[in-house]
Design a protein around this motif. Structure first.
Motif, PDB file in Angstrom:
ATOM      1  N   PHE A 132       3.366 -32.314  -6.755  1.00 51.41           N
ATOM      2  CA  PHE A 132       4.728 -32.841  -6.859  1.00 51.41           C
ATOM      3  C   PHE A 132       4.969 -33.459  -8.233  1.00 51.41           C
ATOM      4  O   PHE A 132       4.036 -33.945  -8.883  1.00 51.41           O
ATOM      5  CB  PHE A 132       4.984 -33.915  -5.795  1.00 51.41           C
ATOM      6  N   GLU A 133       6.230 -33.458  -8.646  1.00 50.44           N
ATOM      7  CA  GLU A 133       6.664 -34.174  -9.840  1.00 50.44           C
ATOM      8  C   GLU A 133       7.743 -35.174  -9.463  1.00 50.44           C
ATOM      9  O   GLU A 133       8.631 -34.872  -8.661  1.00 50.44           O
ATOM     10  CB  GLU A 133       7.205 -33.204 -10.897  1.00 50.44           C
ATOM     11  N   VAL A 134       7.660 -36.369 -10.050  1.00 49.21           N
ATOM     12  CA  VAL A 134       8.604 -37.443  -9.742  1.00 49.21           C
ATOM     13  C   VAL A 134       9.866 -37.291 -10.580  1.00 49.21           C
ATOM     14  O   VAL A 134       9.801 -37.046 -11.786  1.00 49.21           O
ATOM     15  CB  VAL A 134       7.964 -38.819 -10.010  1.00 49.21           C
ATOM     16  N   VAL A 423       0.896 -50.733  -3.735  1.00 47.81           N
ATOM     17  CA  VAL A 423       0.482 -49.778  -2.705  1.00 47.81           C
ATOM     18  C   VAL A 423       1.621 -49.708  -1.690  1.00 47.81           C
ATOM     19  O   VAL A 423       1.512 -50.174  -0.559  1.00 47.81           O
ATOM     20  CB  VAL A 423      -0.844 -50.196  -2.045  1.00 47.81           C
ATOM     21  N   ASP A 424       2.750 -49.136  -2.118  1.00 46.96           N
ATOM     22  CA  ASP A 424       3.924 -49.077  -1.248  1.00 46.96           C
ATOM     23  C   ASP A 424       4.446 -47.654  -1.063  1.00 46.96           C
ATOM     24  O   ASP A 424       5.478 -47.456  -0.418  1.00 46.96           O
ATOM     25  CB  ASP A 424       5.041 -49.983  -1.779  1.00 46.96           C
ATOM     26  N   TRP A 425       3.758 -46.659  -1.637  1.00 41.98           N
ATOM     27  CA  TRP A 425       4.119 -45.249  -1.435  1.00 41.98           C
ATOM     28  C   TRP A 425       2.816 -44.451  -1.466  1.00 41.98           C
ATOM     29  O   TRP A 425       2.171 -44.336  -2.514  1.00 41.98           O
ATOM     30  CB  TRP A 425       5.070 -44.763  -2.527  1.00 41.98           C
ATOM     31  N   LEU A 426       2.427 -43.909  -0.311  1.00 44.20           N
ATOM     32  CA  LEU A 426       1.129 -43.245  -0.190  1.00 44.20           C
ATOM     33  C   LEU A 426       1.296 -41.821   0.329  1.00 44.20           C
ATOM     34  O   LEU A 426       2.177 -41.538   1.152  1.00 44.20           O
ATOM     35  CB  LEU A 426       0.212 -44.019   0.759  1.00 44.20           C
ATOM     36  N   ILE A 443       3.245 -43.647 -11.464  1.00 50.30           N
ATOM     37  CA  ILE A 443       3.721 -44.817 -12.204  1.00 50.30           C
ATOM     38  C   ILE A 443       4.551 -45.677 -11.262  1.00 50.30           C
ATOM     39  O   ILE A 443       5.178 -45.163 -10.327  1.00 50.30           O
ATOM     40  CB  ILE A 443       4.571 -44.414 -13.429  1.00 50.30           C
ATOM     41  N   PRO A 444       4.575 -46.994 -11.469  1.00 55.12           N
ATOM     42  CA  PRO A 444       5.429 -47.844 -10.628  1.00 55.12           C
ATOM     43  C   PRO A 444       6.903 -47.522 -10.874  1.00 55.12           C
ATOM     44  O   PRO A 444       7.321 -47.283 -12.008  1.00 55.12           O
ATOM     45  CB  PRO A 444       5.087 -49.266 -11.091  1.00 55.12           C
ATOM     46  N   LEU A 445       7.683 -47.513  -9.811  1.00 52.94           N
ATOM     47  CA  LEU A 445       9.118 -47.275  -9.909  1.00 52.94           C
ATOM     48  C   LEU A 445       9.868 -48.502  -9.417  1.00 52.94           C
ATOM     49  O   LEU A 445       9.403 -49.212  -8.523  1.00 52.94           O
ATOM     50  CB  LEU A 445       9.518 -46.055  -9.072  1.00 52.94           C
ATOM     51  N   LEU A 446      11.039 -48.746 -10.022  1.00 52.80           N
ATOM     52  CA  LEU A 446      11.866 -49.861  -9.592  1.00 52.80           C
ATOM     53  C   LEU A 446      12.535 -49.500  -8.276  1.00 52.80           C
ATOM     54  O   LEU A 446      13.351 -48.580  -8.211  1.00 52.80           O
ATOM     55  CB  LEU A 446      12.927 -50.182 -10.649  1.00 52.80           C
ATOM     56  N   GLY A 447      12.181 -50.195  -7.225  1.00 54.57           N
ATOM     57  CA  GLY A 447      12.768 -49.914  -5.924  1.00 54.57           C
ATOM     58  C   GLY A 447      11.997 -50.606  -4.825  1.00 54.57           C
ATOM     59  O   GLY A 447      10.876 -51.094  -5.015  1.00 54.57           O
ATOM     60  N   LYS A 448      12.620 -50.652  -3.666  1.00 53.52           N
ATOM     61  CA  LYS A 448      11.991 -51.188  -2.469  1.00 53.52           C
ATOM     62  C   LYS A 448      12.237 -50.161  -1.373  1.00 53.52           C
ATOM     63  O   LYS A 448      13.363 -49.978  -0.917  1.00 53.52           O
ATOM     64  CB  LYS A 448      12.589 -52.548  -2.106  1.00 53.52           C
ATOM     65  N   TRP A 449      11.168 -49.484  -0.958  1.00 53.65           N
ATOM     66  CA  TRP A 449      11.305 -48.244  -0.195  1.00 53.65           C
ATOM     67  C   TRP A 449      11.473 -48.516   1.288  1.00 53.65           C
ATOM     68  O   TRP A 449      10.601 -49.077   1.941  1.00 53.65           O
ATOM     69  CB  TRP A 449      10.098 -47.346  -0.454  1.00 53.65           C
ATOM     70  N   LEU A 450      12.615 -48.068   1.829  1.00 54.45           N
ATOM     71  CA  LEU A 450      12.937 -48.274   3.239  1.00 54.45           C
ATOM     72  C   LEU A 450      12.874 -46.977   4.039  1.00 54.45           C
ATOM     73  O   LEU A 450      12.443 -46.978   5.192  1.00 54.45           O
ATOM     74  CB  LEU A 450      14.338 -48.888   3.368  1.00 54.45           C
ATOM     75  N   THR A 451      13.313 -45.868   3.447  1.00 53.67           N
ATOM     76  CA  THR A 451      13.406 -44.612   4.191  1.00 53.67           C
ATOM     77  C   THR A 451      12.775 -43.474   3.405  1.00 53.67           C
ATOM     78  O   THR A 451      12.678 -43.523   2.173  1.00 53.67           O
ATOM     79  CB  THR A 451      14.873 -44.245   4.486  1.00 53.67           C
ATOM     80  N   ILE A 452      12.372 -42.438   4.133  1.00 56.22           N
ATOM     81  CA  ILE A 452      11.799 -41.254   3.503  1.00 56.22           C
ATOM     82  C   ILE A 452      12.150 -40.038   4.355  1.00 56.22           C
ATOM     83  O   ILE A 452      12.253 -40.134   5.584  1.00 56.22           O
ATOM     84  CB  ILE A 452      10.265 -41.402   3.335  1.00 56.22           C
ATOM     85  N   SER A 453      12.382 -38.909   3.698  1.00 56.11           N
ATOM     86  CA  SER A 453      12.725 -37.676   4.408  1.00 56.11           C
ATOM     87  C   SER A 453      12.277 -36.495   3.565  1.00 56.11           C
ATOM     88  O   SER A 453      11.870 -36.652   2.408  1.00 56.11           O
ATOM     89  CB  SER A 453      14.232 -37.595   4.679  1.00 56.11           C
ATOM     90  N   SER A 454      12.359 -35.303   4.135  1.00 62.09           N
ATOM     91  CA  SER A 454      11.971 -34.098   3.404  1.00 62.09           C
ATOM     92  C   SER A 454      13.022 -33.019   3.591  1.00 62.09           C
ATOM     93  O   SER A 454      13.765 -33.010   4.581  1.00 62.09           O
ATOM     94  CB  SER A 454      10.607 -33.586   3.876  1.00 62.09           C
ATOM     95  N   GLY A 455      13.089 -32.102   2.628  1.00 60.36           N
ATOM     96  CA  GLY A 455      14.019 -30.986   2.696  1.00 60.36           C
ATOM     97  C   GLY A 455      13.920 -30.167   1.423  1.00 60.36           C
ATOM     98  O   GLY A 455      13.459 -30.660   0.384  1.00 60.36           O
ATOM     99  N   ASP A 456      14.346 -28.941   1.493  1.00 63.10           N
ATOM    100  CA  ASP A 456      14.288 -28.044   0.331  1.00 63.10           C
ATOM    101  C   ASP A 456      15.567 -28.219  -0.480  1.00 63.10           C
ATOM    102  O   ASP A 456      16.489 -27.409  -0.412  1.00 63.10           O
ATOM    103  CB  ASP A 456      14.124 -26.599   0.806  1.00 63.10           C
ATOM    104  N   ILE A 457      15.630 -29.285  -1.278  1.00 68.01           N
ATOM    105  CA  ILE A 457      16.884 -29.629  -1.946  1.00 68.01           C
ATOM    106  C   ILE A 457      17.258 -28.628  -3.038  1.00 68.01           C
ATOM    107  O   ILE A 457      18.440 -28.445  -3.335  1.00 68.01           O
ATOM    108  CB  ILE A 457      16.840 -31.056  -2.529  1.00 68.01           C
TER     109      ILE A 457
END
Length: 500
Positions: A132-134, A423-426, A443-457
């Motif tokens: 994956f690439e961020v 250690v907030d995204w594994l 790398i650390p990203l500015l954010g506070k992660w509440l939700t996650i999903s997947s799809g072929d965007i």
């Protein structure tokens, strides 16, 4: 031998008697304290255990019990109406006897709770997510990032963002330009596409803890910009999906009402409401053939008070039978689940995360994390694996690299900030293996992660991952302080799958 004088005799007797009395009184005090603590143990088991799984003193530290949890539970502990313990209108019994009982319960937890919880140091995973690439879109707008969901819908070909401030946004999947913005009346929590121009949106009514029954399910037409009401008077709902019966969708929905002191899982239509489980905290429900008998059952997770997993067995002809698969203590914090066949034995398994840590006990908990339960088509579950993740909140599990095994991503909304590394995204590779490889963001990203999903965007044939940021600050009235919005709106980031 010279005899004692009378005065000396009585002095010795007095000293002996007084000394014995002191010892006896000391024993009485010690026994009294012991009796009080034992009484507190018995009372806590009967009273606390009547509402939910009995909370052992060791699940929280002493300070949290004494200053937060027990004072908040006091109205329920001293009530004589135990059968109605979770009703917000519960009568309060402040008699002297009930106050004494509460004091005994406090004494028991004070004597037996640890001064602090033992939290082993976390392993720091390798940086970088394989394959994956961020990509972090910065949208051309100044507003707080308060995403309640971020998902890709293939029918409307949009990335949809829900926002605490009562809006949904539809983004172009190529350049992330906002092409749709709709005020839906209250905080949106979930969305699904019906066709290329129609979406259904679930709103909470009130996001903060409440039992106001203001939630709604609405249908919105993207062409005409009009909406229609499908369901109303929902109690702080957090999850819905079209209810499938006999392999056909109909105008019914499986609705999870989290609520607060009240809540439910039910099958609803505009003119009917079939109650399945009458409990607060319904976090998510999934239709699946759990027992492999050819019809769709329901798996549901509850994360409030009586935290639990239920299998609602489809008995045919509209009949259901509830099976309690697993019950957790009330500080467990169940927050998300999915169902996959992890061990490839043909039976569905449950992947669960727990880490909801926002209410009465916001401390780092060693039992927060991700778990895999193996299913066998009945009411028995086998806990196969646990990985500690303080504050774990949401997960997604798919075969992202198409190698025949499952991978999983987990986000934490309440991470352990004592670590030097975030250690907030594994990301976990090959879930069926005993020793799973674990990775974190490069790398650390500015954010506070509440939700996650997947799809072929990008519609290139592989699954990407979207993660929503919820940078909420308690006490800030965002709707009335728009002039203070100065940060760039960065409501999500994308992990683009490089497989294809």
């Amino acid at each position: 031998m010279k005899p004692f004088s009378n005065s000396k005799y009585w002095l010795v007797v007095y000293i002996l008697i007084f000394s014995c009395q002191e010892k006896d009184q000391g024993n009485v005090i010690s026994l009294s304290e012991g009796d009080l603590i034992e009484k507190g143990r018995v009372l806590s088991e009967s009273k606390c255990g009547s509402c939910h799984l009995y909370p052992e003193p060791g699940i929280l530290d002493k300070k949290t019990w004494l200053t937060s949890v027990l004072p908040a539970m006091k109205p329920y502990l001293i009530s004589e109406e135990q059968e109605d313990q979770w009703k917000f209108w519960l009568p309060k019994n402040n008699s002297e006897s009930s106050e004494k009982e509460y004091e005994a319960i406090v004494a028991f937890y004070e004597a037996n709770a640890p001064s602090s919880l033992t939290v082993p140091p976390l392993d720091i995973p390798s940086p970088g997510i394989p394959g994956f690439e961020v990509e972090t879109p910065i949208l051309d707008e100044k507003r707080p990032s308060l995403s309640t969901f971020v998902l890709f819908d293939s029918l409307t070909n949009r990335i949809w963002i829900g926002d605490r401030l009562n809006r949904i946004y539809g983004l172009n999947t190529q350049n992330f330009i906002v092409e749709e913005e709709v005020d839906v009346g209250s905080t949106p929590v979930q969305l699904t596409g019906i066709d290329s121009t129609t979406i259904q949106v679930l709103t909470m009514g009130e996001m903060d803890p409440s039992d106001y029954y203001k939630g709604e399910l609405i249908s919105y037409d993207l062409s005409s910009k009009t909406s229609s009401l499908l369901l109303d008077s929902l109690n702080r709902p957090v999850d819905f999906r079209p209810y499938v019966q006999n392999a056909l969708e109909n105008k019914k929905w499986l609705v999870s009402e989290f609520g607060n002191l009240e809540g439910a899982l039910s099958i609803q239509s505009p003119d009917s409401n079939e109650l399945l489980v009458n409990l607060p905290g319904c976090r998510k429900s999934i239709q699946i053939d759990w027992d492999l008998d050819g019809d769709l059952d329901i798996l549901a997770g509850f994360g409030q008070a009586k935290e639990s997993l239920y299998w609602i067995e489809n008995k045919g002809e509209g009949r259901f039978e509830n099976h309690l698969l697993e019950e957790f203590h009330p500080a467990f914090g169940l927050s998300d689940l999915t169902v996959k066949d992890v061990n490839k034995d043909g039976y569905p398994d449950i992947i669960l995360v727990n880490g909801d840590n926002a209410d009465l006990s916001p401390i780092v908990k060693p039992y927060h994390g991700v778990r895999i339960y193996f299913g066998s088509g009945d009411s028995q579950l086998e806990l196969n694996w646990f990985y500690p993740i303080p504050g774990a909140m949401s997960l997604v599990a798919e075969d992202f690299d198409e190698d025949g095994s499952l991978e999983m991503a987990v986000v934490s909304f309440f991470p352990d900030f004592r670590n030097n590394e975030r250690v907030d995204w594994l990301y976990f590779d090959s879930l069926e293996l005993e020793n799973k490889a674990v990775f974190r963001l490069p790398i650390p990203l500015l954010g506070k992660w509440l939700t996650i999903s997947s799809g072929d965007i990008d519609q290139d044939g592989d699954l990407d991952i979207l993660t929503g940021s919820f940078m909420f600050q308690p006490g800030v009235n965002y709707s009335k302080e728009q002039e203070l919005w100065s940060e760039d709106w960065s409501p999500f980031f994308v992990l683009r799958n490089q497989l294809k």
